[in-house]
Motif scaffolding. Structure first.
Motif, PDB file in Angstrom:
ATOM      1  N   LYS A 115      74.521 -50.734  12.646  1.00  0.00           N
ATOM      2  CA  LYS A 115      75.259 -49.742  13.418  1.00  0.00           C
ATOM      3  C   LYS A 115      76.110 -48.888  12.494  1.00  0.00           C
ATOM      4  N   ASN A 116      76.131 -47.597  12.731  1.00  0.00           N
ATOM      5  CA  ASN A 116      76.898 -46.652  11.902  1.00  0.00           C
ATOM      6  C   ASN A 116      76.405 -46.689  10.453  1.00  0.00           C
ATOM      7  N   ASN A 161      82.126 -41.703   9.514  1.00  0.00           N
ATOM      8  CA  ASN A 161      82.493 -42.889   8.748  1.00  0.00           C
ATOM      9  C   ASN A 161      81.279 -43.713   8.313  1.00  0.00           C
ATOM     10  N   SER A 162      80.082 -43.174   8.507  1.00  0.00           N
ATOM     11  CA  SER A 162      78.889 -43.907   8.103  1.00  0.00           C
ATOM     12  C   SER A 162      78.833 -44.045   6.582  1.00  0.00           C
ATOM     13  N   HIS A 184      91.954 -53.871   8.570  1.00  0.00           N
ATOM     14  CA  HIS A 184      91.528 -52.474   8.411  1.00  0.00           C
ATOM     15  C   HIS A 184      90.653 -52.295   7.180  1.00  0.00           C
ATOM     16  N   GLU A 186      87.271 -51.853   7.307  1.00  0.00           N
ATOM     17  CA  GLU A 186      85.982 -51.247   7.625  1.00  0.00           C
ATOM     18  C   GLU A 186      85.543 -50.331   6.476  1.00  0.00           C
ATOM     19  N   ASP A 200      80.532 -49.547   9.279  1.00  0.00           N
ATOM     20  CA  ASP A 200      81.531 -50.391   9.936  1.00  0.00           C
ATOM     21  C   ASP A 200      81.632 -51.779   9.323  1.00  0.00           C
ATOM     22  N   ASP A 201      80.856 -52.063   8.276  1.00  0.00           N
ATOM     23  CA  ASP A 201      80.940 -53.362   7.618  1.00  0.00           C
ATOM     24  C   ASP A 201      82.377 -53.641   7.191  1.00  0.00           C
ATOM     25  N   ARG A 202      82.836 -54.884   7.363  1.00  0.00           N
ATOM     26  CA  ARG A 202      84.223 -55.210   7.041  1.00  0.00           C
ATOM     27  C   ARG A 202      84.303 -56.538   6.299  1.00  0.00           C
TER      28      ARG A 202
END
Length: 357
Positions: free
Chosen positions: A150-151, A277-278, A177, A179, A155-157
């Motif tokens: 996804k994205n 944000n990708s 925070h 991401e 969005d990996d965190r």
């Protein structure tokens, strides 16, 4: 800082990537990496080679994993407080990183023999790059991240798996925070950590005041990042060293939200929700630089350009996807006071370089 020796580590594979180094008690080295036809293919397995210090040569590579259904990637070597060596790695269903789990093997005799393959974490989407560290209280801290298509992986965190019983049980602590910040590289002092950035802008940094049990919000350092792996080192003289690609995204034609190992780009994009944000992929992976810091990574001084030929092309890479690719480095300081680095050289092989500090 000066290069004194360079070697190609023997490999039976067309594509080789993501190496990790360890010094053994007798001064020999171990190097592990993943190899096969192409990253994300089910024939990608973990390999291991030993450097005989006395002979000055690397052994032929030994295949350490062979799951016919999964692409096995990102191996890391760790010396457990018990003296065991752990070999940890990820295993995913082909190119889908969201299916990755973490597996391991153990050695009780300095990597000569290895136990059976075990599953360490079975939550799908769990990824690693760097080995655990032991904090001042004796707890194991293993940095991970959760990966999702996804994205376009934007969005990996990052999170930290924490064990107070030597790895029998684990608790999970999220980096706030984080991401887009992955490949968390915790320094052994557990005071500072560094991150790869999915947005291909800068290397990020966070700090801890409680032995790595919690971390500050990651913030940008002055060093650029190209959405590729980095590795840092706390030296015996008190300096930090970091090895990385000194380049960031700049809107080049090669840059896109699609990773280079994806064969069907349209199918990949159909599964994603691409946003501002990708992740950004396709940024060149050169030059390869070593820099030093005396203030816990707030500021940096360039020490050495390891590789910089942006045009060199592998004979195996007809499409030019890995032109000038010197990436996914590992760096250690050995007991003789020298520095040892390894990195992917055009994906053809893993290159090992010895330096004087």
């Amino acid at each position: 800082m000066k290069i004194v020796e360079s070697r190609a580590i023997p490999t039976p594979c067309l594509s080789n990537h993501a190496s990790n180094l360890m010094e053994l008690e007798n001064g020999d080295l171990l190097c592990t990496w993943f190899g096969g036809s192409m990253e994300g293919s089910s024939d990608i397995s973990i390999y291991l080679s030993r450097f005989d210090k006395a002979a000055g040569a690397w052994s032929e590579a030994v295949k350490m994993s062979d799951d016919e259904d999964r692409s096995e990637q990102n191996p890391a070597l760790f010396r457990h407080p018990s003296g065991q060596i752990w070999l940890l790695y990820t295993a995913q269903l082909k190119t889908d990183q969201g299916t990755a789990i973490v597996r391991m093997r153990r050695s009780d005799n300095d990597g000569t023999n290895w136990g059976p393959i075990e599953t360490l974490f079975d939550r799908e989407g769990t990824f690693i790059r760097h080995p655990p560290v032991v904090n001042p209280e004796g707890k194991l801290l293993l940095p991970i991240w959760f990966s999702s298509m996804k994205n376009a992986f934007g969005d990996d965190r990052s999170l930290v798996q924490i064990s107070g019983d030597g790895g029998v049980s684990w608790t999970l602590q999220e980096v706030p925070h984080s991401e887009g910040c992955v490949h968390m590289n915790i320094m052994p002092s557990c005071r500072v950590a560094f991150y790869r950035r999915r947005r291909a802008d800068n290397i990020f940094r966070s700090v801890s005041s409680d032995g790595g049990l919690s971390w500050s919000v990651p913030e940008a350092t002055p060093l650029p990042n190209n959405n590729s792996s980095i590795q840092a080192l706390e030296c015996s003289d008190g300096r930090l060293l970091i090895i990385y690609n000194h380049i960031s995204a700049a809107g080049r034609d090669s840059e896109s939200p699609v990773p280079p190992w994806v064969q069907d780009k349209q199918a990949f994009l159909a599964e994603c929700d691409v946003t501002g944000n990708s992740a950004i992929w396709g940024v060149p992976r050169n030059p390869l630089i070593i820099a030093s810091s005396k203030d816990l990574g707030k500021s940096w001084t360039e020490e050495l350009v390891v590789e910089e030929d942006a045009h060199l092309l592998s004979a195996h890479d007809n499409k030019g996807a890995f032109r000038g690719d010197y990436s996914y480095p590992s760096i250690i300081e050995t007991s003789d006071g020298r520095l040892q680095i390894s990195y992917s050289y055009l994906r053809d092989y893993i290159k090992h370089v010895t330096l004087t500090p």
